[in-house]
Scaffold this active site. Structure first.
Site, mmCIF file in Angstrom:
data_model
loop_
_atom_site.group_PDB
_atom_site.id
_atom_site.type_symbol
_atom_site.label_atom_id
_atom_site.label_comp_id
_atom_site.label_asym_id
_atom_site.label_seq_id
_atom_site.Cartn_x
_atom_site.Cartn_y
_atom_site.Cartn_z
ATOM 1 N N ASP A 100 0.831 -1.208 0.000
ATOM 2 C CA ASP A 100 0.000 0.000 0.000
ATOM 3 C C ASP A 100 0.866 1.258 0.000
ATOM 4 O OD1 ASP A 100 -2.198 -1.639 0.304
ATOM 5 O OD2 ASP A 100 -2.211 -1.438 2.491
HETATM 6 N N1 URA Z 1 -1.361 -5.989 3.837
HETATM 7 C C1 URA Z 1 -1.807 -4.726 3.895
HETATM 8 O O1 URA Z 1 -2.813 -4.435 4.533
HETATM 9 N N2 URA Z 1 -1.104 -3.789 3.232
HETATM 10 C C2 URA Z 1 0.004 -4.041 2.534
HETATM 11 O O2 URA Z 1 0.609 -3.139 1.957
HETATM 12 C C3 URA Z 1 0.449 -5.375 2.481
HETATM 13 C C4 URA Z 1 -0.260 -6.335 3.145
#
Ligand code: URA
Length: 237
Positions: A105
């Protein structure tokens, strides 16, 4: 990459650059079916079909494998429709067109592998390959007692039951609770959603390992090329 035709021919092993120029001038080289007789022509190595005496000239592709410590505040895609900073802006010195393997993310930091090896990307991202990914999450409260069990048994998020995951409390202090979480898939915001399910909000999230590949001493915003043994390991997963 866009390169001069004679350079492409030389690098593909047809002949020296000078000799390749002679081949071009004598009409023995074509690009996308058209004979090229000038020396100024440039070709797109990934897209153009280059032939010498009617035979396709394919350059051995150089595979590149990079491990990057992604900072928060950038997207792990090659382009962003909202014009946000992308991980590629940190990897300017790499000539090959590489792509992130899976995603983190915008507000997640940590280990991201980038490569131009499509087969490895497939291996690492396909759920059937079951590659463990380790995260350190700072959450706003101490998880309830049954949280470990819930992670192990699978949690339904977005109508899908997660594969067994590990949850361990590393530390509790005034800034929050630090958790180590291992999941085997890479669904959208999976760790955040799993934590929400046990009543915890993720304040910070960092990926520290993919399989045995670890960030170790790699600092934020830094990258390095993977070693041969690491590449071999990932391909074997
Ligand atoms: N899980 C999440 O919530 N975000 C990420 O970036 C990777 C795994």
């Amino acid at each position: 990459m866009i390169v001069r035709l004679q350079k492409y021919l030389a690098e593909a092993g047809v002949a020296s650059r000078r000799k390749s120029e002679e081949f071009i001038l004598s009409g023995r080289v074509s690009v996308n079916g058209e004979i090229v007789l000038k020396l100024g022509a440039k070709v797109d190595e990934e897209r153009d079909v280059i032939e010498f005496d009617g035979e396709r000239v394919v350059k051995n592709k150089k595979y590149v494998y990079v491990i990057f410590n992604k900072p928060e505040g950038c997207v792990s895609t090659v382009k962003d429709q909202f014009g946000r900073k992308t991980v590629l802006s940190y990897l300017k010195n790499i000539k090959e067109r590489i792509y992130p393997v899976g995603r983190l993310d915008y507000d997640t930091s940590g280990l991201l592998i980038l490569t131009n090896d499509g087969e490895l990307t497939y291996t690492l991202t396909h759920p059937k390959h079951n590659v463990p990914k380790t995260y350190i999450a700072i959450v706003n409260k101490v998880p309830p007692k049954d949280a470990v069990f819930k992670f192990k048994s699978g949690i339904v998020i977005d109508g899908y039951k997660t594969a067994p995951a590990d949850l361990k409390i590393i530390k509790k202090d005034e800034k929050g609770t630090v958790l180590k979480i291992i999941i085997h898939e890479g669904r959208n915001r999976q760790v955040r959603k799993m934590c929400a399910f046990i009543g915890c909000e993720v304040l910070r999230l960092k990926r520290v390992a993919v399989g045995n590949i670890k960030l170790d001493g790699l600092k934020k915003e830094e990258y390095r090329f993977l070693r041969e043994d690491e590449i071999k390991y990932l391909k074997g997963l």
